[in-house]
Structure formats: structure tokens, C-alpha cells
Design a protein around this motif. Structure first.
Motif, mmCIF file in Angstrom:
data_model
loop_
_atom_site.group_PDB
_atom_site.id
_atom_site.type_symbol
_atom_site.label_atom_id
_atom_site.label_comp_id
_atom_site.label_asym_id
_atom_site.label_seq_id
_atom_site.Cartn_x
_atom_site.Cartn_y
_atom_site.Cartn_z
ATOM 1 N N ALA A 1 0.813 -1.222 0.000
ATOM 2 C CA ALA A 1 0.000 0.000 0.000
ATOM 3 C C ALA A 1 0.845 1.271 0.000
ATOM 4 O O ALA A 1 0.319 2.360 -0.256
ATOM 5 C CB ALA A 1 -0.928 0.007 1.216
ATOM 6 N N GLY A 2 2.145 1.139 0.250
ATOM 7 C CA GLY A 2 3.015 2.302 0.379
ATOM 8 C C GLY A 2 2.939 3.289 -0.773
ATOM 9 O O GLY A 2 2.742 4.497 -0.552
ATOM 10 N N PRO A 3 3.052 2.849 -2.031
ATOM 11 C CA PRO A 3 2.980 3.796 -3.156
ATOM 12 C C PRO A 3 1.633 4.516 -3.228
ATOM 13 O O PRO A 3 1.575 5.691 -3.607
ATOM 14 C CB PRO A 3 3.194 2.907 -4.380
ATOM 15 N N GLY B 1 1.122 8.523 -2.938
ATOM 16 C CA GLY B 1 0.418 9.247 -3.989
ATOM 17 C C GLY B 1 -0.723 10.084 -3.441
ATOM 18 O O GLY B 1 -0.920 11.235 -3.862
ATOM 19 N N PHE B 2 -1.461 9.517 -2.494
ATOM 20 C CA PHE B 2 -2.574 10.254 -1.880
ATOM 21 C C PHE B 2 -2.063 11.477 -1.120
ATOM 22 O O PHE B 2 -2.600 12.578 -1.271
ATOM 23 C CB PHE B 2 -3.345 9.329 -0.937
ATOM 24 N N GLU B 3 -1.034 11.287 -0.306
ATOM 25 C CA GLU B 3 -0.518 12.400 0.494
ATOM 26 C C GLU B 3 0.121 13.476 -0.376
ATOM 27 O O GLU B 3 0.113 14.660 -0.012
ATOM 28 C CB GLU B 3 0.478 11.870 1.534
ATOM 29 N N ILE C 1 -3.277 16.232 4.314
ATOM 30 C CA ILE C 1 -3.951 15.084 4.934
ATOM 31 C C ILE C 1 -2.977 13.914 5.049
ATOM 32 O O ILE C 1 -2.385 13.478 4.066
ATOM 33 C CB ILE C 1 -5.180 14.652 4.104
ATOM 34 N N LYS C 2 -2.826 13.399 6.266
ATOM 35 C CA LYS C 2 -1.961 12.253 6.508
ATOM 36 C C LYS C 2 -2.789 10.969 6.575
ATOM 37 O O LYS C 2 -3.923 10.978 7.046
ATOM 38 C CB LYS C 2 -1.201 12.423 7.835
ATOM 39 N N VAL D 1 -8.468 5.815 -4.220
ATOM 40 C CA VAL D 1 -8.205 4.390 -4.454
ATOM 41 C C VAL D 1 -8.887 3.917 -5.736
ATOM 42 O O VAL D 1 -8.334 3.139 -6.501
ATOM 43 C CB VAL D 1 -8.664 3.544 -3.253
ATOM 44 N N LEU D 2 -10.108 4.418 -5.995
ATOM 45 C CA LEU D 2 -10.881 3.993 -7.165
ATOM 46 C C LEU D 2 -10.532 4.762 -8.433
ATOM 47 O O LEU D 2 -10.897 4.340 -9.534
ATOM 48 C CB LEU D 2 -12.379 4.159 -6.882
ATOM 49 N N SER D 3 -9.826 5.868 -8.293
ATOM 50 C CA SER D 3 -9.542 6.738 -9.437
ATOM 51 C C SER D 3 -8.538 6.103 -10.391
ATOM 52 O O SER D 3 -7.827 5.146 -10.057
ATOM 53 C CB SER D 3 -8.986 8.081 -8.949
#
Length: 362
Positions: A56-58, A62-64, A70-71, A292-294
């Protein structure tokens, strides 16, 4: 305040606003920026997940990077631990996960039935209809379930390409495969139980097949990682009901690990995610789920985490389109719907485990 200073502050505000807006994917609703702003004030999202932190790291990075205010507070657990912890926290009314993301599709949907917040993701139109349940629970991946084997110790001509071939191989060489066949302990692994039930639904001869597979003696485990390690080392020779995403990732650097996709039928798992009704950071949770869905998030999963995408528009072969070209009609996606709950009824579950143990000689 001087006019020059006032102009600079306005320009800075406009630039910040434009930067935030530019992060939004094309086609999102105009008022989505309100969710982004509210999520930034929340400052974090708490994720309860069965997906390995390394995998899940990548996605987290990417989200952060997309939402720098947002963390992600990421909690990696096995499926049974996640279920029990979440249930107990909800009962106590304390802090819990904002988002659940589990490979144990049946227990995840059971949690969603009682605890999920209704939220229609703007990405919903890009997903198969079977992957969305009541605008509450979402399938997020498209992961074939495979056989693994030790390439040094299993001749290429012996590698099974169907469940019947697996049973025939082991039943014909019980001495060689004595306690060398591995799979999930369905009592300790929620994922293992769910996959076994799906096998039973897909194969009318499932328990006979299982009995033949078990003639060599089964070595049951509660995690995919342990099974891959034992097959790679030669302690076990072959394993079944293994998540193909994890196997493919390991096989890239492990020359001993072979993978076979069964051609009679290949179950396809989709990790189920939902937002908690009592989420303390519900806006940040919406951003996380949508990310996640994008296309961007799914591309990271497919091409950096080796987890196949639930979409069919991702670059490369690691999405629905690529899997369909490889396996065609053998693919049997497990739908995110109420059929998952049938064998979670206590009596039915216990009866099933008893039948499984008899066939598996456990």
C-alpha cells in the motif's frame, strides 16, 4: 494594509485555490472542493486494512502528495484481527477506522451492512456493476486466485493447470507430497474461509477434489506470506488459493516461486472498502476512497503495487482488460453482494468447517 500587500495576499489565495482545484480529477462535481477543504481541516484519515503496508506504500504516498494537508494513518492487520477490532471499537463507541479495506470480502460486507456510510463515489461509473453494493461498499481490485509451486522441485510437466489436475497430481504421488501442500487454515483466516466457500460454489465436486488434494496431507497457514515463504524454500512444494497479486510481486525477485492460473475456473477477489458511519474524518475518508478507485490510484495499485485494477482503462496489462485477455471465460469474479453473507450464519459456517475438516483430514 497597503494595496500592494492586499494584492499579494489575494494572489496567493487564488494560487492556493487553483492548486487545490487542479488536484481534482476531471469530471468530478463542482462542489467536490468543499469535501477537499473539509478534509484538509480534518488533517488525517485512519485506514484499517488487510493490504500489506509495503504494497500500500505507493498508494499512500500518492494520496498524500495529491492532498498534502492530509496524513494517512494506516493500520495493517489480518482479516480476522481487523474484523474483531473494528467490531469491538464500534461497540465501545470509541475511536476506530474511518475506512475499512479488506480482502475478506464476506466479513467486510457483513461490517458494511451494519456500519457503512452511504456515499456515491464519482468514480462509480468506471467500476463493474457487481463491484458496488448499495452505494456503501466498493470492490477495489481484480485479483485472480492462483496455485504456487517450487520451480526447482516440481517438473514443468507436472505443474497443474486446473483444480482437477492439482488433485490428480497429489493423489498420484502422496509420498512426495506428504505434508508438502499448503493452503489457508479456514478457521483462522477469514479470507481462507471465504475462498473455500467460493470454490465450493464454483465446483460441484469441490469436497472430493479437496479430499484428493489432502491425500498428501495439508499444511495450513493463516497468511499468504508464510505460504509463499514455505513453498519458495521447499518446505512445501505447492500451494493453492493464493492471492495472485502477492505471488506475482514475489516471483519478480524469487526464481524459485512458480505461478499457475487454473484454466477450469479462476476465482477473482476484489478487496472491499467502505466508509464508517461514525467516521471522525469522513471527508478525508471520501477523498481516500475516491483516490483508491480513481485512474491515478488504480494505476499505482496495478503498476507499482502489482495489485490488478478493477478498472479497464489502466495502462499496461494489470487490469480487467488485461486479465480477460489472458484468462477469458475462466475468470469468476466474486460479486460484492448479499451472497457473500450466506455462510457467515453461525450454524452454516460451523457445518461448513466441519465438512471441510473431514475432506481435508484435519
Amino acid at each position: 494594509m497597503t494595496n500592494k500587500l492586499r494584492f499579494s495576499l489575494i494572489a496567493a489565495a487564488v494560487m492556493m485555490s487553483s492548486s487545490a482545484m487542479s488536484a481534482l480529477p476531471q469530471g468530478y462535481p463542482a462542489d467536490y472542493q468543499k469535501i477537499v477543504d473539509a478534509a484538509t481541516k480534518e488533517g488525517k484519515v485512519v485506514v484499517y486494512s488487510t493490504t500489506d503496508t509495503k504494497a500500500a506504500g505507493p498508494l499512500i504516498q500518492g494520496f498524500e502528495a495529491t492532498y498534502p494537508g492530509i496524513k494517512v494513518e494506516y493500520n495493517d492487520m489480518n482479516s480476522t484481527e481487523l474484523y474483531n477490532r473494528y467490531i469491538s471499537e464500534q461497540a465501545a463507541g470509541g475511536t476506530s477506522g474511518d475506512v475499512v479495506w479488506s480482502s475478506s470480502m464476506d466479513t467486510a460486507l457483513k461490517l458494511a451492512t451494519d456500519y457503512a456510510q452511504e456515499y456515491k463515489s464519482p468514480e462509480q461509473g468506471q467500476l463493474p456493476k457487481w463491484a458496488v453494493w448499495k452505494d456503501k461498499a466498493y470492490g477495489t481490485t481484480y485479483e485472480p486466485v492462483v496455485f504456487i509451486y517450487n520451480k526447482r522441485l516440481i517438473p514443468a510437466g507436472d505443474v497443474p493447470d486446473s483444480h482437477a489436475a492439482l488433485a490428480k497430481l497429489i493423489a498420484s504421488q502422496t509420498e512426495k507430497f506428504n505434508k508438502k501442500v499448503t493452503t489457508y487454515d479456514i478457521e483462522k483466516s477469514g479470507l481462507g474461509f471465504m475462498l473455500s466457500v467460493q470454490d465450493f460454489k464454483a465446483d460441484p465436486n469441490y469436497f472430493k477434489t479437496l479430499a484428493d488434494v489432502a491425500k498428501g496431507g495439508l499444511a495450513v497457514q493463516s497468511s499468504t506470506g508464510t505460504m509463499m515463504e514455505r513453498v519458495s524454500s521447499g518446505e512445501n512444494l505447492i500451494g493453492f488459493n493464493i492471492l495472485g497479486s502477492y505471488a506475482e510481486a514475489r516471483a519478480k525477485t524469487d526464481p524459485s516461486l512458480g505461478i499457475s492460473y487454473p484454466k477450469d475456473y479462476t476465482l477473482v477477489l476484489s478487496r472491499v472498502s467502505f466508509i464508517s458511519q461514525e467516521s471522525k474524518n469522513s471527508n478525508a475518508a471520501k477523498l481516500w476512497l475516491d483516490y483508491v478507485l480513481s485512474e491515478k490510484g488504480q494505476s499505482i495499485l496495478a503498476n507499482q503495487a502489482d495489485i490488478p485494477s478493477i478498472r479497464n482503462d489502466i495502462e499496461g496489462k494489470n487490469d480487467i482488460d488485461g486479465m480477460t485477455k489472458m484468462l477469458g471465460n475462466a475468470l469468476k469474479p466474486i460479486p460484492v453482494d448479499e451472497t457473500l453473507l450466506e455462510y457467515l450464519q453461525q450454524k452454516k459456517r460451523l457445518d461448513y468447517i466441519k465438512q471441510w475438516r473431514t475432506a481435508a483430514a484435519k
